[in-house]
Scaffold this active site. Structure first.
Site, mmCIF file in Angstrom:
data_model
loop_
_atom_site.group_PDB
_atom_site.id
_atom_site.type_symbol
_atom_site.label_atom_id
_atom_site.label_comp_id
_atom_site.label_asym_id
_atom_site.label_seq_id
_atom_site.Cartn_x
_atom_site.Cartn_y
_atom_site.Cartn_z
ATOM 1 N N LYS A 53 0.849 -1.203 0.000
ATOM 2 C CA LYS A 53 0.000 0.000 0.000
ATOM 3 C C LYS A 53 0.877 1.243 0.000
ATOM 4 O O LYS A 53 0.656 2.181 -0.783
ATOM 5 C CB LYS A 53 -0.931 0.002 1.223
ATOM 6 C CG LYS A 53 -2.091 -0.973 1.079
ATOM 7 C CD LYS A 53 -2.845 -1.207 2.385
ATOM 8 C CE LYS A 53 -3.894 -2.298 2.184
ATOM 9 N NZ LYS A 53 -4.568 -2.739 3.401
ATOM 10 N N GLN A 97 -4.834 -1.385 9.564
ATOM 11 C CA GLN A 97 -4.756 -2.730 8.988
ATOM 12 C C GLN A 97 -5.347 -3.760 9.952
ATOM 13 O O GLN A 97 -4.976 -3.796 11.128
ATOM 14 C CB GLN A 97 -3.278 -3.058 8.681
ATOM 15 C CG GLN A 97 -3.074 -4.377 7.987
ATOM 16 C CD GLN A 97 -3.657 -4.406 6.568
ATOM 17 O OE1 GLN A 97 -3.498 -3.457 5.804
ATOM 18 N NE2 GLN A 97 -4.339 -5.482 6.230
ATOM 19 N N ASP A 120 -11.174 3.017 3.922
ATOM 20 C CA ASP A 120 -11.607 1.620 3.801
ATOM 21 C C ASP A 120 -13.131 1.530 3.676
ATOM 22 O O ASP A 120 -13.658 0.482 3.294
ATOM 23 C CB ASP A 120 -11.177 0.832 5.059
ATOM 24 C CG ASP A 120 -10.025 -0.118 4.774
ATOM 25 O OD1 ASP A 120 -9.808 -0.429 3.591
ATOM 26 O OD2 ASP A 120 -9.365 -0.541 5.740
#
Ligand code: NAD
Length: 293
Positions: A53, A97, A120
């Site tokens: 990422k 995460q 997200d």
């Protein structure tokens, strides 16, 4: 033989376009979009995801900020960090995460992220905005899947779509996105009766189950489009490990009209859409239009 939808190429094209958009955003407004990724602990798969990422964000011109925290980090520390980042105008996107260590309440942490920075798309506000057709942040994997479907088909109106799997991060948002595109959508799951027959009705099948090669070619209506979200690591008879999807590719490719492979299908689109969401958030925070590519 089905057309293979090349997610790797699609994602590379999207990143190429965003690199130009981010450069013109910087030129016009003197702002560099910022993405903060928080990793708690040493989970090897998470470390790889976070590294990828960060690398891809930097390559596109996004300012990538990584917080790598000890496994023993307290929930209070993490919540304080998120509160600081919520206030920081240089950070447009915040991603924590998953999975988090067991002593940390993941829902509490995700709910602490400013919904406008929740790249997200997991915050309940964004979940609600997606289901009411509002302007929220859309979860990356379903968004990437939709982009590929729209690129291949154009208008999806009236198509029969079956989403296999009802998770919060893939199945349910995928249902909402396809409904927004005026598909007739069925969500199948572990308790669905006669699932093969349900799937066989679909013009579009999205498989997000987490069961290796569950969906067989015989389940697919000839000519249907198959989006395989699954990423499963299996051991072959020769003792080697390999990645397979939730669809049995070899049989499905003979029947489907188009199909995404694993790897190289939905996977690469997920990170590309994370960067896309960061750019969208940066534009919204600064009240500017999305720049031209
Ligand atoms: P999950 O475990 O949260 O949900 C799985 C869903 O599948 C559940 O709703 C369950 O009802 C359904 N299910 C389970 N067994 C079933 C069966 N036998 N028949 C029908 N339905 C069944 O999983 P998830 O987080 O949605 O992930 C699904 C898959 O997608 C996994 O392989 C995961 O690794 C992958 N994934 C990939 C990406 C990506 O970037 N490509 C992102 C997220 C998840």
């Amino acid at each position: 033989m089905a057309h293979i939808i090349d997610g790797k190429q699609f994602a590379a094209n999207l990143r190429g376009k965003m690199t130009k958009q981010i450069a013109s955003f910087k030129e016009q407004h003197d702002i560099v979009p910022g993405l903060a990724v928080v990793l708690v602990g040493e989970d090897p798969a998470s470390q790889v995801y976070v590294r990828n990422k960060g690398k891809q964000a930097t390559e596109c011109g996004i300012n990538s900020i990584e917080h790598k925290l000890e496994e023993t980090t307290s929930e209070a520390f993490l919540l304080d960090l998120i509160a600081d980042m919520n206030q920081d105008p240089a950070i447009n996107g915040i991603l924590v995460q998953l999975p988090l260590p067991k002593h940390i309440d993941a829902d509490k942490v995700l709910n602490a992220i400013d919904p406008a920075k929740d790249v997200d798309g997991f915050h309940p506000i964004n979940v609600g905005l997606l289901s009411t057709g509002g302007k929220g942040m859309i979860p990356c994997t379903p968004l990437g899947s939709l982009m590929m479907l729209q690129d291949y088909h154009g208008d999806l109106t009236g198509m029969n779509a079956v989403v296999v799997g009802r998770s919060n991060i893939v199945g349910k948002p995928m249902f909402n996105l396809l409904l927004q595109q005026s598909c007739t959508v069925t969500v199948a799951h572990s308790r669905t009766k006669n699932i093969e027959e349900v799937v066989r009705e679909a013009d579009i099948v999205v498989a997000a189950v987490g069961v290796p090669e569950l969906v067989k070619g015989a389940w697919i209506k000839p000519g249907a489009t198959v989006i395989d979200v699954g990423i499963n690591r299996i051991t072959t008879d020769e003792g080697k490990t390999k990645l397979v999807g939730d669809v049995e590719f070899d049989s499905a490719v003979e029947v489907a009209g188009a199909i995404t492979p694993v790897p190289g299908g939905v996977g690469p689109m997920t990170i590309a859409c994370l960067l896309y969401n960061t750019l969208v958030a940066a534009c919204r925070h600064n009240n500017v239009e999305m720049p031209e590519a």
